[in-house]
Design a protein around this motif. Structure first.
Motif, PDB file in Angstrom:
ATOM      1  N   VAL A 189       0.851  -1.193   0.000  1.00 48.00           N
ATOM      2  CA  VAL A 189       0.000   0.000   0.000  1.00 48.00           C
ATOM      3  C   VAL A 189       0.884   1.240   0.000  1.00 48.00           C
ATOM      4  CG1 VAL A 189      -1.879   1.228   1.152  1.00 48.00           C
ATOM      5  CG2 VAL A 189      -1.728  -1.277   1.332  1.00 48.00           C
ATOM      6  N   VAL A 190       0.605   2.155  -0.907  1.00 51.35           N
ATOM      7  CA  VAL A 190       1.398   3.368  -1.014  1.00 51.35           C
ATOM      8  C   VAL A 190       0.486   4.589  -1.012  1.00 51.35           C
ATOM      9  CG1 VAL A 190       1.371   3.404  -3.548  1.00 51.35           C
ATOM     10  CG2 VAL A 190       3.282   4.464  -2.338  1.00 51.35           C
ATOM     11  N   TYR A 191       0.977   5.672  -0.453  1.00 46.99           N
ATOM     12  CA  TYR A 191       0.267   6.953  -0.513  1.00 46.99           C
ATOM     13  C   TYR A 191       0.829   7.768  -1.660  1.00 46.99           C
ATOM     14  CZ  TYR A 191      -0.251  11.959   0.514  1.00 46.99           C
ATOM     15  OH  TYR A 191      -0.471  13.309   0.417  1.00 46.99           O
ATOM     16  N   LEU A 192      -0.024   8.097  -2.623  1.00 46.95           N
ATOM     17  CA  LEU A 192       0.338   8.993  -3.709  1.00 46.95           C
ATOM     18  C   LEU A 192      -0.749  10.055  -3.824  1.00 46.95           C
ATOM     19  CD1 LEU A 192       1.589   6.613  -6.563  1.00 46.95           C
ATOM     20  CD2 LEU A 192       2.977   8.112  -5.122  1.00 46.95           C
ATOM     21  N   PRO A 193      -0.425  11.301  -3.598  1.00 53.88           N
ATOM     22  CA  PRO A 193      -1.455  12.345  -3.706  1.00 53.88           C
ATOM     23  C   PRO A 193      -1.883  12.549  -5.154  1.00 53.88           C
ATOM     24  CG  PRO A 193       0.703  13.330  -3.379  1.00 53.88           C
ATOM     25  CD  PRO A 193       0.886  11.846  -3.224  1.00 53.88           C
ATOM     26  N   ASN A 194      -3.026  13.171  -5.326  1.00 54.74           N
ATOM     27  CA  ASN A 194      -3.479  13.529  -6.666  1.00 54.74           C
ATOM     28  C   ASN A 194      -2.530  14.554  -7.278  1.00 54.74           C
ATOM     29  OD1 ASN A 194      -5.748  11.901  -6.475  1.00 54.74           O
ATOM     30  ND2 ASN A 194      -6.986  13.526  -5.576  1.00 54.74           N
ATOM     31  N   PHE A 195      -2.537  14.628  -8.582  1.00 53.16           N
ATOM     32  CA  PHE A 195      -1.737  15.649  -9.253  1.00 53.16           C
ATOM     33  C   PHE A 195      -2.580  16.315 -10.329  1.00 53.16           C
ATOM     34  CE2 PHE A 195      -0.945  11.788 -11.732  1.00 53.16           C
ATOM     35  CZ  PHE A 195      -1.076  12.225 -13.033  1.00 53.16           C
ATOM     36  N   ILE A 196      -2.136  17.465 -10.751  1.00 48.59           N
ATOM     37  CA  ILE A 196      -2.874  18.282 -11.706  1.00 48.59           C
ATOM     38  C   ILE A 196      -2.094  18.383 -13.007  1.00 48.59           C
ATOM     39  CG2 ILE A 196      -3.675  20.624 -12.193  1.00 48.59           C
ATOM     40  CD1 ILE A 196      -5.429  19.185 -10.263  1.00 48.59           C
ATOM     41  N   GLN A 197      -2.801  18.261 -14.096  1.00 49.96           N
ATOM     42  CA  GLN A 197      -2.226  18.540 -15.410  1.00 49.96           C
ATOM     43  C   GLN A 197      -2.661  19.934 -15.853  1.00 49.96           C
ATOM     44  OE1 GLN A 197      -3.788  15.206 -17.776  1.00 49.96           O
ATOM     45  NE2 GLN A 197      -1.672  14.723 -18.279  1.00 49.96           N
ATOM     46  N   GLN A 198      -1.770  20.633 -16.519  1.00 50.33           N
ATOM     47  CA  GLN A 198      -2.166  21.906 -17.117  1.00 50.33           C
ATOM     48  C   GLN A 198      -3.211  21.619 -18.186  1.00 50.33           C
ATOM     49  OE1 GLN A 198      -1.508  24.928 -16.336  1.00 50.33           O
ATOM     50  NE2 GLN A 198       0.407  24.951 -15.189  1.00 50.33           N
ATOM     51  N   SER A 199      -4.292  22.378 -18.171  1.00 52.16           N
ATOM     52  CA  SER A 199      -5.363  22.137 -19.124  1.00 52.16           C
ATOM     53  C   SER A 199      -5.010  22.707 -20.490  1.00 52.16           C
ATOM     54  CB  SER A 199      -6.674  22.774 -18.636  1.00 52.16           C
ATOM     55  OG  SER A 199      -6.545  24.179 -18.589  1.00 52.16           O
ATOM     56  N   ASP A 200      -5.726  22.237 -21.485  1.00 49.64           N
ATOM     57  CA  ASP A 200      -5.528  22.700 -22.859  1.00 49.64           C
ATOM     58  C   ASP A 200      -6.270  24.016 -23.055  1.00 49.64           C
ATOM     59  OD1 ASP A 200      -5.338  23.130 -25.555  1.00 49.64           O
ATOM     60  OD2 ASP A 200      -5.985  21.118 -26.142  1.00 49.64           O
ATOM     61  N   ALA A 201      -5.515  25.090 -23.176  1.00 48.36           N
ATOM     62  CA  ALA A 201      -6.133  26.412 -23.282  1.00 48.36           C
ATOM     63  C   ALA A 201      -6.933  26.573 -24.569  1.00 48.36           C
ATOM     64  CB  ALA A 201      -5.056  27.492 -23.201  1.00 48.36           C
ATOM     65  N   SER A 202      -6.711  25.684 -25.527  1.00 47.42           N
ATOM     66  CA  SER A 202      -7.425  25.799 -26.799  1.00 47.42           C
ATOM     67  C   SER A 202      -8.876  25.348 -26.689  1.00 47.42           C
ATOM     68  CB  SER A 202      -6.716  24.970 -27.873  1.00 47.42           C
ATOM     69  OG  SER A 202      -6.815  23.585 -27.586  1.00 47.42           O
ATOM     70  N   ILE A 203      -9.193  24.631 -25.581  1.00 44.55           N
ATOM     71  CA  ILE A 203     -10.569  24.182 -25.389  1.00 44.55           C
ATOM     72  C   ILE A 203     -11.372  25.325 -24.783  1.00 44.55           C
ATOM     73  CG2 ILE A 203     -12.063  22.523 -24.219  1.00 44.55           C
ATOM     74  CD1 ILE A 203      -9.782  20.532 -24.296  1.00 44.55           C
ATOM     75  N   LYS A 204     -12.383  25.749 -25.456  1.00 44.65           N
ATOM     76  CA  LYS A 204     -13.136  26.941 -25.065  1.00 44.65           C
ATOM     77  C   LYS A 204     -13.861  26.719 -23.743  1.00 44.65           C
ATOM     78  CE  LYS A 204     -16.709  30.133 -26.744  1.00 44.65           C
ATOM     79  NZ  LYS A 204     -15.946  31.334 -26.380  1.00 44.65           N
ATOM     80  N   SER A 205     -13.765  27.696 -22.870  1.00 42.80           N
ATOM     81  CA  SER A 205     -14.449  27.649 -21.582  1.00 42.80           C
ATOM     82  C   SER A 205     -15.799  28.355 -21.667  1.00 42.80           C
ATOM     83  CB  SER A 205     -13.602  28.326 -20.501  1.00 42.80           C
ATOM     84  OG  SER A 205     -12.407  27.649 -20.290  1.00 42.80           O
TER      85      SER A 205
END
Length: 362
Positions: A155-171
């Protein structure tokens, strides 16, 4: 390595987003990276990169033989060595391991109600854990629970991580006045306690009528969401509090906001908090789950107690009135998230751990 991620759906939830993150991030680091969705596609499908091998099983039941054999054939034809199963998708992974004994299963536990683990019982999961080669827990409480309750020693603890989002996808375009927006990214579930946020919005609106609150998260169209909608109407906040439903590209929305809020009654390590940090937003959040490890670590941000509307309002008031404080806290949190929850550092630990599992027989 040849690894596939398995998840039940691609709706905009934390576990689902981590499955996509892992599949995308591994696609240029290992020999083969796949993503398998068992039951339902969703918004996050648009964020799966072209380098990821994708399969939708359309599973109808727990023992859907068509889906099980479809999965088996896919794994064999692509010579997959490791199944990385997220949340409840572990069961189909175990069923297919019975058909392909040499394949290894890593189970990823994203359970979000870390305060009540003593009542968490799952006989099927406990039995299934005999077939796991390893378990990933997203916080230390879950790791301890897995070590004590489940039947897998690795059993290992690995926190979540974030990827930079694709700015080309319209918000989606946010409502309200530019420079005066407060955002909360959380599905409309009782544990997220949006009622506290709405109570706080009511008081903030009296003193700062131009500031608006933006609630992003899946609406399950149940009694809880109806209660929230009615509360906003009763308090005459329809032009102050806005609901957007589930959105895939929430990270791009954050650049149009000034403050991030989480009012949850329970959490693990919320991705929303990491996204706020990566976007440089100051945060007001309740002291639950792993949140205090992030905010206290940078000695910044505002940590409040659950259901304490006075603390919520006073914290928001300070951030609204002091722009320099907002920028200082946001910058500090961003630096901390980039150092400790980056894709690079966590994937490095993940791959090293997977290599260590090859010495075990499972």
């Amino acid at each position: 390595m040849r690894i596939v991620q398995i998840i039940d759906s691609l709706e905009a939830g934390g576990a689902e987003r981590m499955a996509v993150n892992y599949a995308n991030s591994l696609s240029d680091k290992i020999e083969f990276s796949g993503l398998i969705v068992t039951r339902k596609e969703g918004l996050l499908y648009n964020y799966v990169t072209k380098n990821v091998s994708y399969l939708f099983l359309e599973k109808k039941s727990s023992f859907d033989l068509k889906a099980i054999f479809k999965l088996r054939n896919y794994l064999k034809s692509n010579k997959v060595s490791i199944i990385h199963a997220h949340s409840s998708s572990f069961f189909i992974a175990v069923l297919v391991k019975i058909l392909i004994p040499k394949i290894k299963i890593v189970w990823h536990d994203h359970y979000g109600i870390s305060q009540n683990l003593e009542i968490r019982k799952n006989a099927v999961l406990k039995w299934s854990s005999y077939f796991f080669s390893g378990i990933i827990s997203v916080n230390l409480s879950l790791r301890k629970w897995a070590q004590n309750y489940l039947k897998c020693p690795q059993v290992v603890y690995l926190p979540n991580f974030i990827q930079q989002s694709d700015a080309s996808i319209k918000s989606l375009e946010l409502k309200g006045v530019d420079g005066k927006r407060i955002i909360c990214v959380a599905n409309l579930r009782p544990q997220k306690n949006h009622e506290l946020l709405i109570d706080g919005a009511f008081q903030i609106h009296k003193k700062f009528p131009d500031w608006t609150f933006h609630l992003v998260g899946k609406d399950f169209n149940d009694s809880y969401s109806e209660k929230l909608t009615r509360k906003v109407e009763d308090l005459k906040l329809s032009k102050t509090v806005f609901f957007y439903g589930a959105l895939g590209n929430t990270q791009n929305l954050l650049q149009y906001c000034q403050i991030g809020v989480l009012t949850s009654l329970s959490e693990g390590l919320p991705l929303a908090l990491l996204e706020y940090g990566l976007s440089g937003l100051p945060v007001v959040a309740t002291n639950v789950g792993e949140i205090s490890k992030i905010i206290y670590s940078v000695n910044e941000g505002f940590l409040i107690e659950s259901n304490n509307v006075n603390q919520l309002v006073s914290s928001l008031k300070k951030l609204i009135e002091e722009e320099h404080t907002r920028k200082e806290i946001g910058s500090c949190l961003k630096s901390f998230v980039e150092r400790h929850f980056s894709e690079k550092s966590i994937l490095h630990d993940y791959l090293l751990w997977l290599k260590s599992l090859t010495t075990f027989a499972k």
